[in-house]
Design an enzyme around this catalytic site. Structure first.
Site, PDB file in Angstrom:
ATOM      1  N   THR A  85       0.874  -1.186   0.000  1.00 52.19           N
ATOM      2  CA  THR A  85       0.000   0.000   0.000  1.00 52.19           C
ATOM      3  C   THR A  85       0.906   1.230   0.000  1.00 52.19           C
ATOM      4  OG1 THR A  85      -0.123  -0.196   2.419  1.00 52.19           O
ATOM      5  CG2 THR A  85      -1.977  -1.056   1.167  1.00 52.19           C
ATOM      6  N   LEU A 254      15.577   4.304  20.327  1.00 49.79           N
ATOM      7  CA  LEU A 254      16.078   5.617  20.741  1.00 49.79           C
ATOM      8  C   LEU A 254      17.476   5.839  20.167  1.00 49.79           C
ATOM      9  CD1 LEU A 254      15.061   6.223  24.482  1.00 49.79           C
ATOM     10  CD2 LEU A 254      14.104   7.262  22.424  1.00 49.79           C
ATOM     11  N   CYS A 264       7.811   1.566   5.061  1.00 53.20           N
ATOM     12  CA  CYS A 264       6.686   1.502   6.003  1.00 53.20           C
ATOM     13  C   CYS A 264       6.509   2.774   6.829  1.00 53.20           C
ATOM     14  CB  CYS A 264       6.872   0.308   6.930  1.00 53.20           C
ATOM     15  SG  CYS A 264       6.980  -1.237   6.024  1.00 53.20           S
ATOM     16  N   LYS A 327      18.173   0.337   6.218  1.00 53.89           N
ATOM     17  CA  LYS A 327      18.640  -0.192   7.501  1.00 53.89           C
ATOM     18  C   LYS A 327      19.556  -1.364   7.199  1.00 53.89           C
ATOM     19  CE  LYS A 327      15.524  -3.005   9.673  1.00 53.89           C
ATOM     20  NZ  LYS A 327      14.212  -3.455  10.206  1.00 53.89           N
TER      21      LYS A 327
HETATM   22  C1  UGA Z   1       8.669  -1.243  10.627  1.00 49.52           C
HETATM   23  C2  UGA Z   1       8.155  -1.684  12.002  1.00 49.52           C
HETATM   24  O1  UGA Z   1       9.244  -1.679  12.934  1.00 49.52           O
HETATM   25  C3  UGA Z   1       7.555  -3.082  11.921  1.00 49.52           C
HETATM   26  O2  UGA Z   1       7.021  -3.468  13.184  1.00 49.52           O
HETATM   27  C4  UGA Z   1       6.434  -3.073  10.866  1.00 49.52           C
HETATM   28  O3  UGA Z   1       5.835  -4.347  10.714  1.00 49.52           O
HETATM   29  C5  UGA Z   1       7.014  -2.637   9.516  1.00 49.52           C
HETATM   30  O4  UGA Z   1       7.610  -1.322   9.662  1.00 49.52           O
HETATM   31  C6  UGA Z   1       5.903  -2.603   8.526  1.00 49.52           C
HETATM   32  O5  UGA Z   1       5.024  -1.739   8.649  1.00 49.52           O
HETATM   33  O6  UGA Z   1       5.825  -3.486   7.674  1.00 49.52           O
HETATM   34  P1  UGA Z   1      10.874  -1.770   9.187  1.00 49.52           P
HETATM   35  O7  UGA Z   1      10.375  -0.748   8.216  1.00 49.52           O
HETATM   36  O8  UGA Z   1      11.374  -3.083   8.688  1.00 49.52           O
HETATM   37  O9  UGA Z   1       9.720  -2.125  10.257  1.00 49.52           O
HETATM   38  O10 UGA Z   1      12.076  -1.103   9.953  1.00 49.52           O
HETATM   39  P2  UGA Z   1      12.383  -0.577  11.436  1.00 49.52           P
HETATM   40  O11 UGA Z   1      13.251  -1.545  12.139  1.00 49.52           O
HETATM   41  O12 UGA Z   1      11.151  -0.132  12.121  1.00 49.52           O
HETATM   42  O13 UGA Z   1      13.278   0.696  11.089  1.00 49.52           O
HETATM   43  C7  UGA Z   1      12.712   1.795  10.379  1.00 49.52           C
HETATM   44  C8  UGA Z   1      13.713   2.914  10.210  1.00 49.52           C
HETATM   45  O14 UGA Z   1      13.959   3.543  11.468  1.00 49.52           O
HETATM   46  C9  UGA Z   1      15.079   2.493   9.668  1.00 49.52           C
HETATM   47  O15 UGA Z   1      15.461   3.421   8.694  1.00 49.52           O
HETATM   48  C10 UGA Z   1      15.972   2.550  10.889  1.00 49.52           C
HETATM   49  O16 UGA Z   1      17.311   2.840  10.544  1.00 49.52           O
HETATM   50  C11 UGA Z   1      15.355   3.706  11.660  1.00 49.52           C
HETATM   51  N1  UGA Z   1      15.615   3.661  13.130  1.00 49.52           N
HETATM   52  C12 UGA Z   1      15.206   2.607  13.876  1.00 49.52           C
HETATM   53  C13 UGA Z   1      16.269   4.724  13.723  1.00 49.52           C
HETATM   54  O17 UGA Z   1      16.644   5.724  13.060  1.00 49.52           O
HETATM   55  N2  UGA Z   1      16.508   4.685  15.076  1.00 49.52           N
HETATM   56  C14 UGA Z   1      16.092   3.650  15.839  1.00 49.52           C
HETATM   57  O18 UGA Z   1      16.327   3.697  17.070  1.00 49.52           O
HETATM   58  C15 UGA Z   1      15.440   2.585  15.230  1.00 49.52           C
END
Ligand code: UGA
Length: 439
Positions: A85, A254, A264, A327
């Site tokens: 989506t 954090l 997402c 990531k």
């Molecule tokens: C996210 C959610 O965490 C999942 O629970 C959800 O199912 C998914 O979206 C989805 O909607 O399908 P994802 O996009 O795989 O998962 O990645 P995340 O681990 O959430 O990280 C997202 C972004 O935040 C990355 O760019 C990461 O580098 C950044 N991030 C994460 C930070 O800048 N700081 C943090 O402390 C953690």
């Protein structure tokens, strides 16, 4: 149980193979012939730790197949909808064309008593609309909304060991039938005592967008603190550690740095705001606009920082960008903060070389104007500055002493607060990071 999974991207392909692991017979359906071809030959179309093994294992069991023909979904008792989506072009709202197409494609095969279970992240109200459509066209067919919370990089683990199950169910006897079918699908997970929340469609849809909005808010909160740390000389990493010891706050999510990207979080908070606007509740989510702003400002700040360390001008400066996926442990470059920064640097006259352990091919395809190389060493050759923008393990483990011999200037910018500042400064590097004093 025979199950169909419509949409075989990160979510659907992992879900399909995981369902086989749970004991079912699964057919994965996708309109993309290339993707289906790869999956049939046990080749993962994307980089996801553990998925290749799971795919091979599931295919070898003989209980997993992939097809472009939705007719093969006939006879499945549960049909999962796992299509994307994305954000609409030029608007904040979610583009539901793939969900609509997937749902309509099931109409000819769907029978009374079968369940369609939506997993895609959708604006609240979508499930009720689809339930009406199925009710009209296939009387007796059921719909549930069963959001998915997997993270890329941990997709297999999160699918097989979710921290909760959420069932958005119709009311009355239909709800009981739908619940029983989902319980059968997830039997081993349910038997482990995994928390389960049973609710209506709207709550189930909102659980997903609320969860992602909370995570985005947490990241932008710490990045706002990073901006303040930059203004005061405080250290955002120590600040995060200190507040994170309070378990009401918690240290996860954090990590200050370049902020969130991917397919997402950014689009989900925007779609949530758009939907709130349609419902006349836009004030409730006005803060998400600021969450988005803080997040985007980090990318701009990183470019400024790079200019600063390059003696005030990026023109002709050789910049190495280590990491381009949104990531680590992913090859996904959708809305990648790292690539955004790399592109801005190049547009402002820097000679940029990008490298990433997994995303190289995706970058070459989508950003042909960027110079992509295969290793950190190649990227850093005679560099005026090295930027670590995605915290892959191999970059965290670089030896600053030997790496220092490759570059022209020992200047490192840590976009993810992931390097050990003391080791790098001890090896003679000038170290800069977002929200921390220069080292
Ligand atoms: C996210 C959610 O965490 C999942 O629970 C959800 O199912 C998914 O979206 C989805 O909607 O399908 P994802 O996009 O795989 O998962 O990645 P995340 O681990 O959430 O990280 C997202 C972004 O935040 C990355 O760019 C990461 O580098 C950044 N991030 C994460 C930070 O800048 N700081 C943090 O402390 C953690």
């Amino acid at each position: 149980m025979k199950i169909s999974v419509v949409g075989c991207g990160y979510l659907g392909a992992v879900h399909a193979a995981s369902l086989v692991e749970l004991g079912h017979q699964v057919v994965g359906v996708d309109v993309d012939e290339r993707k289906v071809g790869a999956l049939c030959q046990a080749r993962s179309p994307f980089y996801e730790p553990g998925f290749q093994d799971l795919l091979e294992h599931s295919l070898a069991s003989g209980r997993l197949s992939f097809t472009t023909d939705v007719g093969d979904a006939a006879g499945a008792r549960v049909h999962f909808v796992c299509v994307g989506t994305p954000q609409k072009h030029g608007e904040y709202g979610a583009d539901l064309q793939f969900v609509q197409a997937a749902a309509e494609s099931l109409l000819p095969v769907l029978e009374a008593g079968e369940l369609v279970a939506g997993k895609s992240t959708v604006p609240v109200g979508t499930a009720a609309r689809l339930a009406d459509m199925f009710g009209d066209k296939v009387p007796g067919a059921l719909l549930a909304w069963n959001p998915e919370f997997l993270r890329e990089g941990f997709a297999v683990r999160d699918t097989l060991h979710p921290d909760r199950l959420v069932y958005g169910l119709p009311s009355g006897a239909d709800g009981d039938t739908a619940r029983a079918l989902l319980d059968e699908v997830y039997a081993p997970i349910v038997a482990r005592g995994t928390p389960k929340v049973e609710t209506d469609y709207a709550t189930a849809e909102m659980v997903k967008t609320a969860a992602n909005s909370f995570l985005a808010t947490k990241i932008s909160f710490i990045n706002a603190m990073a901006e303040l740390c930059e203004a005061t000389g405080a250290d955002v990493k120590l600040l995060a550690d200190a507040i994170g010891y309070d378990d009401r706050i918690g240290r996860k999510f954090l990590d200050a740095g370049l902020g969130f990207g991917g397919g997402c979080l950014p689009k989900d908070i925007r779609a949530f705001m758009a939907r709130a606007g349609e419902l006349g509740a836009d004030q409730a989510l006005a803060f998400l606009r600021e969450v988005d702003n803080i997040n985007m400002r980090r990318r701009i700040r990183m470019v400024e920082l790079a200019r600063e360390v390059c003696d005030g001008s990026l023109l002709g400066k050789r910049v190495a960008v280590l990491g381009a996926a949104f990531k680590p442990d992913s090859d996904d470059i959708r809305d990648s903060p790292a690539l955004n920064v790399a592109a801005q640097l190049q547009l402002q006259g820097a000679v940029v070389r990008v490298t990433d352990p997994a995303a190289g091919d995706n970058i070459r395809r989508s950003w042909p104007q960027l110079d992509v190389v295969d290793s950190a060493e190649e990227a850093a050759e005679r560099a005026d500055a090295v930027l670590v923008l995605t915290e892959w393990k191999q970059y965290k483990e670089l030896d600053p002493t030997s790496f220092g011999r490759i570059v022209k200037q020992k200047r490192v910018l840590d976009g993810r607060n992931a390097l050990d500042r003391d080791t790098w400064t001890a090896a003679g590097w000038s170290y800069r990071a977002l929200g921390r004093r220069a080292g």
